[in-house]
Write an enzyme that holds these catalytic residues in place. Structure first.
Site, PDB file in Angstrom:
ATOM      1  N   HIS A  12       0.533  -1.320  -0.197  1.00 16.69           N
ATOM      2  CA  HIS A  12      -0.064   0.174  -0.246  1.00 16.69           C
ATOM      3  C   HIS A  12       0.951   1.141  -0.264  1.00 16.69           C
ATOM      4  O   HIS A  12       0.216   2.513   0.608  1.00 16.69           O
ATOM      5  CB  HIS A  12      -0.523   0.163   1.691  1.00 16.69           C
ATOM      6  CG  HIS A  12      -2.448  -1.358   0.935  1.00 16.69           C
ATOM      7  ND1 HIS A  12      -3.001  -0.762   0.763  1.00 16.69           N
ATOM      8  CD2 HIS A  12      -1.808  -2.360   2.121  1.00 16.69           C
ATOM      9  CE1 HIS A  12      -3.771  -1.708   0.846  1.00 16.69           C
ATOM     10  NE2 HIS A  12      -2.781  -2.780   1.354  1.00 16.69           N
ATOM     11  N   LYS A  51      -7.937  13.726   4.506  1.00 14.06           N
ATOM     12  CA  LYS A  51      -7.383  12.702   4.571  1.00 14.06           C
ATOM     13  C   LYS A  51      -5.842  12.512   6.046  1.00 14.06           C
ATOM     14  O   LYS A  51      -5.874  14.337   6.609  1.00 14.06           O
ATOM     15  CB  LYS A  51      -6.701  12.930   3.066  1.00 14.06           C
ATOM     16  CG  LYS A  51      -5.345  13.683   3.020  1.00 14.06           C
ATOM     17  CD  LYS A  51      -5.327  13.686   1.323  1.00 14.06           C
ATOM     18  CE  LYS A  51      -6.119  14.097  -0.108  1.00 14.06           C
ATOM     19  NZ  LYS A  51      -6.262  12.688  -0.919  1.00 14.06           N
ATOM     20  N   ARG A  52      -4.921  11.995   6.552  1.00 17.48           N
ATOM     21  CA  ARG A  52      -4.445  12.241   6.989  1.00 17.48           C
ATOM     22  C   ARG A  52      -3.544  13.052   6.500  1.00 17.48           C
ATOM     23  O   ARG A  52      -2.972  13.989   5.480  1.00 17.48           O
ATOM     24  CB  ARG A  52      -3.300  10.939   6.989  1.00 17.48           C
ATOM     25  CG  ARG A  52      -3.571   9.542   7.955  1.00 17.48           C
ATOM     26  CD  ARG A  52      -4.127  10.013   9.030  1.00 17.48           C
ATOM     27  NE  ARG A  52      -3.182  10.083   9.784  1.00 17.48           N
ATOM     28  CZ  ARG A  52      -2.852   9.061  10.865  1.00 17.48           C
ATOM     29  NH1 ARG A  52      -3.444   8.170  11.089  1.00 17.48           N
ATOM     30  NH2 ARG A  52      -1.549   9.192  11.576  1.00 17.48           N
ATOM     31  N   LYS A  84       1.028  14.428   0.780  1.00 16.87           N
ATOM     32  CA  LYS A  84      -0.256  14.972   0.411  1.00 16.87           C
ATOM     33  C   LYS A  84      -0.502  16.383   0.092  1.00 16.87           C
ATOM     34  O   LYS A  84      -1.853  16.549  -0.643  1.00 16.87           O
ATOM     35  CB  LYS A  84      -1.291  14.313   1.010  1.00 16.87           C
ATOM     36  CG  LYS A  84      -1.212  12.978   1.725  1.00 16.87           C
ATOM     37  CD  LYS A  84      -2.436  12.213   2.873  1.00 16.87           C
ATOM     38  CE  LYS A  84      -2.005  11.199   2.582  1.00 16.87           C
ATOM     39  NZ  LYS A  84      -2.982   9.979   2.323  1.00 16.87           N
ATOM     40  N   THR A 109      -8.314   6.466  -1.530  1.00 18.86           N
ATOM     41  CA  THR A 109      -9.717   6.007  -1.350  1.00 18.86           C
ATOM     42  C   THR A 109     -10.441   7.402  -2.139  1.00 18.86           C
ATOM     43  O   THR A 109     -12.033   7.075  -2.184  1.00 18.86           O
ATOM     44  CB  THR A 109     -10.227   5.066  -0.818  1.00 18.86           C
ATOM     45  OG1 THR A 109      -9.561   5.283   0.695  1.00 18.86           O
ATOM     46  CG2 THR A 109      -9.764   3.485  -1.693  1.00 18.86           C
ATOM     47  N   LYS A 130     -15.206   8.479  -2.927  1.00 19.74           N
ATOM     48  CA  LYS A 130     -15.820   8.588  -2.084  1.00 19.74           C
ATOM     49  C   LYS A 130     -16.515   9.862  -3.326  1.00 19.74           C
ATOM     50  O   LYS A 130     -17.482  10.233  -2.676  1.00 19.74           O
ATOM     51  CB  LYS A 130     -15.248   8.757  -0.831  1.00 19.74           C
ATOM     52  CG  LYS A 130     -15.214   7.232  -0.457  1.00 19.74           C
ATOM     53  CD  LYS A 130     -14.328   7.673   1.785  1.00 19.74           C
ATOM     54  CE  LYS A 130     -13.817   5.864   1.420  1.00 19.74           C
ATOM     55  NZ  LYS A 130     -12.977   5.942   2.459  1.00 19.74           N
TER      56      LYS A 130
HETATM   57  C1  26Y Z   1       4.605   0.029   9.157  1.00 23.87           C
HETATM   58  C2  26Y Z   1       3.474   1.041   9.404  1.00 23.87           C
HETATM   59  C3  26Y Z   1       3.824   2.094  10.146  1.00 23.87           C
HETATM   60  C4  26Y Z   1       2.188   1.733   8.736  1.00 23.87           C
HETATM   61  C5  26Y Z   1       1.231   1.588   9.682  1.00 23.87           C
HETATM   62  C6  26Y Z   1       0.183   2.121   8.650  1.00 23.87           C
HETATM   63  C7  26Y Z   1       2.849   1.989   7.494  1.00 23.87           C
HETATM   64  C8  26Y Z   1       1.315   1.907   6.590  1.00 23.87           C
HETATM   65  C9  26Y Z   1       0.464   2.109   6.840  1.00 23.87           C
HETATM   66  C10 26Y Z   1      -0.042   2.456   6.446  1.00 23.87           C
HETATM   67  C11 26Y Z   1      -0.761   3.317   5.352  1.00 23.87           C
HETATM   68  C12 26Y Z   1      -2.185   3.170   4.013  1.00 23.87           C
HETATM   69  O1  26Y Z   1      -3.081   3.697   4.357  1.00 23.87           O
HETATM   70  N1  26Y Z   1      -1.715   3.616   2.742  1.00 23.87           N
HETATM   71  C13 26Y Z   1      -3.043   3.553   1.554  1.00 23.87           C
HETATM   72  O2  26Y Z   1      -3.596   2.958   1.652  1.00 23.87           O
HETATM   73  C14 26Y Z   1      -4.219   3.141   1.099  1.00 23.87           C
HETATM   74  C15 26Y Z   1      -5.332   2.014   0.284  1.00 23.87           C
HETATM   75  O3  26Y Z   1      -4.410   1.171  -0.065  1.00 23.87           O
HETATM   76  C16 26Y Z   1      -4.038   4.005  -0.043  1.00 23.87           C
HETATM   77  O4  26Y Z   1      -5.877   3.636  -1.573  1.00 23.87           O
HETATM   78  C17 26Y Z   1      -3.588   5.014   0.226  1.00 23.87           C
HETATM   79  O5  26Y Z   1      -3.191   5.749  -1.031  1.00 23.87           O
HETATM   80  C18 26Y Z   1      -2.064   4.374   0.555  1.00 23.87           C
HETATM   81  O6  26Y Z   1      -1.518   5.305   1.667  1.00 23.87           O
END
Ligand code: 26Y
Length: 821
Positions: free
Chosen positions: A363, A554-555, A560, A662, A666
């Protein structure tokens, strides 16, 4: 015992009414006459739970009878959002219940406000998992989620003195009537200890994991009902508890208090969700969480599987496991441990089984989000798993050395172990090597996964890599979140779109229809008025529903580029107040999103937005033209309020940084027009809705790659060339929005102008302004705007999570719908 006398509870008004009253009296212990809002909300949830449980049991039997292959989704995060409303809508009894409680003098919308969002996730990845669960159940597919039952979800955000303040989110404070505790299915989890090497009778290596400690994983099931109430799957969340055992060594030494301390530590494991997407590596507790999730899930999955008298070698025929990013990547080592150590399957066969069972989704491309764990730490917490990872690595490297004649540099890159600067396990490599499928989450992202993240693996196993463009559930994000637009669509084309989002295409001929446009604009205006009320109540800022509602929710993250957005707003504000400029339409800018508590820049971006909002909103010269709002505590339930009211959706990440997005889907599905870059799923959204219905600007990924790669990006050039850029950056540097502390935002000036600035804000600034200009002119022509917005809605069918799930089921999992007869 006999079951014939227990009739299934039904969904008609009489039965519901009876159950609600029954729960108020017997579950809550109150006379109905004294029931307050909270009691009725609780009893209603329990009433639904009873019915969901009936369906859950029926679904389980149906899958069992069909000997169906199942998919288990392993994810360290789930952002479910409130369940009551969603369940009512998916069971299609929302109207019924609204009328029912109304008769008693309660308002259903008010009751729904009593539920806290279970915010067991950070952002996109967790919300995607929740959308997938909805789609799986709606499609009658045997697919369930596994996760962690955090006691504290993502922190609650409030704004004090223009800054983010975090508070703990004890989401179960009011109870969680929907979940079913299943103590009888608790799992004992071994951890720590050391490995003794022995030999089996046949001379084979026989490791013994000794001196381990243990904790217990107690499962809680949350029923997940599909639309139309045919199938109920579950989300199983494990809470960590201590065992009754004490560490006898400590106990024997008479240190009773220390032994108790250790028990308390066990419960810490599921205490809290880590609130960051990058800075938790190296934290022992986080590694323990990942292991806890993996151990509990695989124990549960294999136990269920073996209970059906199956041979473990058949595992991949009946079970698919999807790893949601690398957080559950230890599943590779744990499944090998189960097969090799517990079930005595020879290594090569075990490896084949593991590989055919597991699949992995990536992701993120951000290098700082790629998980690595120090070998020393892993050896301490999970000695046997580290050994297994080393063994996998040794065999893998020697195999590719032989078969593909890889040179040393290639071997070093492909190794599961990073050797530079203290040895670390590369979790992404572990997941790729251990899985039969690796997918990205949008077309562009999946290409970059091959090209940038895993070029060597992609060359070795081209068939392993594939794309599954993300999707969202239309049930929550249109049907439930936007009842006005839903009703309008249903009135025009019927309600088949709820299950088959491609049906929205039938709206295309209406996009130019003046009467339909009128109705569409009226619905949007009503949503904006509704949001304006909420904003007035929560922030005191008054918004006009006639303004353009422009949102970025968003975050908060540098990539971003919330900074690009606020710099454009400042530019407009300065033009209005200093140049006497009159914009073609008034604008309301809404920001929402949380910053990781340890992420300085992100928190300062919130500080800037709030400081600027204070200055702008108080300035009479700007009052008619610009308003800025920071909506605090972004979460699913707030997204449901914001998104229906958006005219414009800001999707402005630097090309090549946002995996998919995503939120972009929406907003567009709810009739907002996107201003965005060619990044993530924006590209596919633009293709789907038509280039003329999407406000594109900015560099492309290859342009970004080239300029950052060869070091040619020089922000000073843009600063020198464009007075607009100078004016905004100089104002920030001079402390214009924080007169009491003029230095506060000087760092932004420096960062934006630093050579090779990673997100290239200034390179995209002028095209962004110009595109906003164009957008404003279009908005001033309601018929033009309405047509574009309606076409967005009509052409978003592809982005349904149902489509995404069908693709996963067909290409990766090999599962099929098992619908009731
Ligand atoms: C390992 C750790 C600290 C960690 C924790 C959470 C690393 C990444 C994440 C979360 C990542 C995340 O939310 N990625 C998002 O996933 C969405 C669903 O696929 C995407 O739409 C989005 O672009 C992406 O930033």
């Amino acid at each position: 015992m006999p079951v014939e006398n227990c009739p299934l509870q039904t969904l008609d008004a009489d039965s519901l009414s009876c159950s609600i009253r029954e729960h108020i009296t017997h579950s809550l212990g109150k006379p109905c006459a004294e029931a307050g809002n909270r009691d009725v909300a609780m009893a209603l949830s329990m009433t639904l739970r009873d019915r969901l449980v009936d369906k859950l049991l029926e679904t389980r039997k149906r899958y069992r009878d069909a000997r169906a292959k199942r998919m288990y989704y392993l994810s360290i995060e789930y952002l479910l959002g409130r369940c009551l409303g969603n369940n009512l809508y998916n069971m299609r009894i929302d109207e019924e219940c609204r009328n029912l409680v109304k008769q008693w003098g309660y308002d259903l919308e008010e009751l729904r406000e009593f539920e806290r969002d279970p915010a067991l996730g950070n952002g996109g990845l967790g919300r995607l998992a929740a959308c997938f669960l909805d789609a799986l159940a709606t499609l009658d597919m045997p697919g369930c989620g596994y996760g962690i039952h955090y006691e504290f979800g993502l922190f609650k955000q409030s704004i004090q003195n223009d800054r983010q303040v975090e508070q703990p989110d004890y989401w179960m404070a009011e109870g969680m009537p929907l979940q079913i505790e299943r103590r009888d299915q608790s799992v004992i989890v071994p951890i720590y200890g050391r490995i003794e090497s022995h030999q089996g009778p046949d001379g084979s290596y026989l490791p013994l994991w000794v001196d381990w400690q243990d904790l217990v994983g107690v499962p809680y099931d949350i029923p997940i009902v599909g639309f139309g109430d045919k199938t109920v799957n579950y989300l199983r969340l494990f809470a960590a508890r201590s065992t009754d055992n004490f560490d006898m060594k400590i106990f024997d030494q008479g240190d009773y208090i220390k032994a108790i301390h250790q028990k308390v530590y066990s419960e810490l494991v599921s205490k809290i969700l880590y609130p960051s997407e990058s800075i938790s590596f190296g934290k022992e507790l986080r590694l323990t969480q990942e292991y806890f999730l993996v151990f509990c899930s695989l124990r549960d999955i294999t136990r269920r599987f073996l209970k059906q008298n199956r041979n473990i070698e058949e595992l991949p025929e009946f079970i698919a496991i999807q790893l949601n990013d690398t957080h559950p990547a230890l599943a590779v080592a744990e499944l090998m441990r189960i097969l090799v150590d517990e079930r005595r399957v020879p290594w090569d066969r075990a490896w084949n089984i593991t590989n055919r069972t597991l699949a992995f989704t990536n992701h993120t491309l951000m290098p700082e989000s790629l998980e690595m764990w120090p070998v020393d730490l892993m050896g301490k917490v999970l000695p046997r798993h580290l050994q297994i990872i080393y063994e996998i690595n040794a065999r893998f490297l020697s195999q590719i050395r032989l078969t593909s004649k890889a040179d040393d540099a290639t071997l070093r890159r492909m190794s599961l172990i990073e050797e530079q600067g203290g040895k670390q396990v590369r979790m992404a490599n572990l997941a790729v090597v251990g899985s039969h499928s690796v997918n990205g989450v949008s077309k562009l992202h999946s290409e970059l996964v091959k090209k940038v993240l895993f070029p060597d693996y992609a060359a070795l196993w081209p068939g392993k890599f594939n794309n599954k463009t993300n999707g969202i559930t239309p049930r929550r994000w249109l049907y439930k979140a936007n009842p006005g637009l839903s009703a309008l669509i249903t009135e025009a084309i019927g309600d088949a779109w709820i299950m088959d989002l491609d049906k929205l295409q039938d709206l295309v001929p209406l996009a130019g229809d003046a009467a339909f446009q009128q109705k569409f604009l009226a619905v949007k205006r009503a949503s904006k008025a509704h949001l304006a009320e909420y904003v007035a109540q929560t922030t005191g800022v008054m918004l006009s529903p006639d303004a353009v509602f422009d949102m970025q929710a968003k975050r908060i993250h540098e990539y971003k580029r919330q900074l690009l957005n606020i710099m454009h707003i400042l530019h407009d504000y300065l033009r209005v107040t200093e140049d006497g400029y009159v914009p073609p339409v008034p604008r309301v800018y809404v920001f929402a999103g949380k910053a990781a508590p340890g992420y300085f820049e992100a928190k300062e971006i919130i500080h800037l937005i709030c400081s600027a909002a204070r200055v702008i909103n108080a300035d009479k010269r700007a009052a008619k033209h610009i308003k800025v709002v920071f909506a605090a505590d972004y979460r699913v339930s707030l997204a449901e309020k914001l998104i229906p009211a958006a005219d414009v959706s800001e999707q402005i990440s630097t090309a090549g940084t946002e995996a998919s997005g995503t939120g972009n889907m929406k907003f567009s599905l709810n009739g907002a027009l996107t201003i965005g870059t060619l990044d993530g799923a924006n590209i596919e959204i633009r293709e789907a809705v038509g280039a003329e219905n999407f406000y594109l600007f900015g560099l492309t990924t290859p342009e970004v790659e080239r300029q950052l790669g060869d070091g040619s990006y020089d922000p000073w050039e843009y600063y020198g060339k464009h007075p607009e850029i100078r004016r905004v950056l100089d104002a920030l540097s001079a402390g214009r929005f924080t007169p009491d502390e003029p230095q506060t935002f000087h760092w932004i000036f420096e960062k934006m102008l630093a050579k090779g600035e990673r997100y290239m804000h200034l390179a995209d600034f002028m095209p962004y302004l110009e595109t906003h200009e164009r957008l404003g002119m279009d908005y001033a022509k309601p018929a033009v705007w309405a047509k574009k917005a309606i076409l967005n809605v009509a052409r978003m069918g592809y982005f349904s999570a149902d489509r995404t799930i069908r693709e996963y089921a067909r290409d990766i999992w090999g599962i099929k719908p098992i619908a009731p007869k």
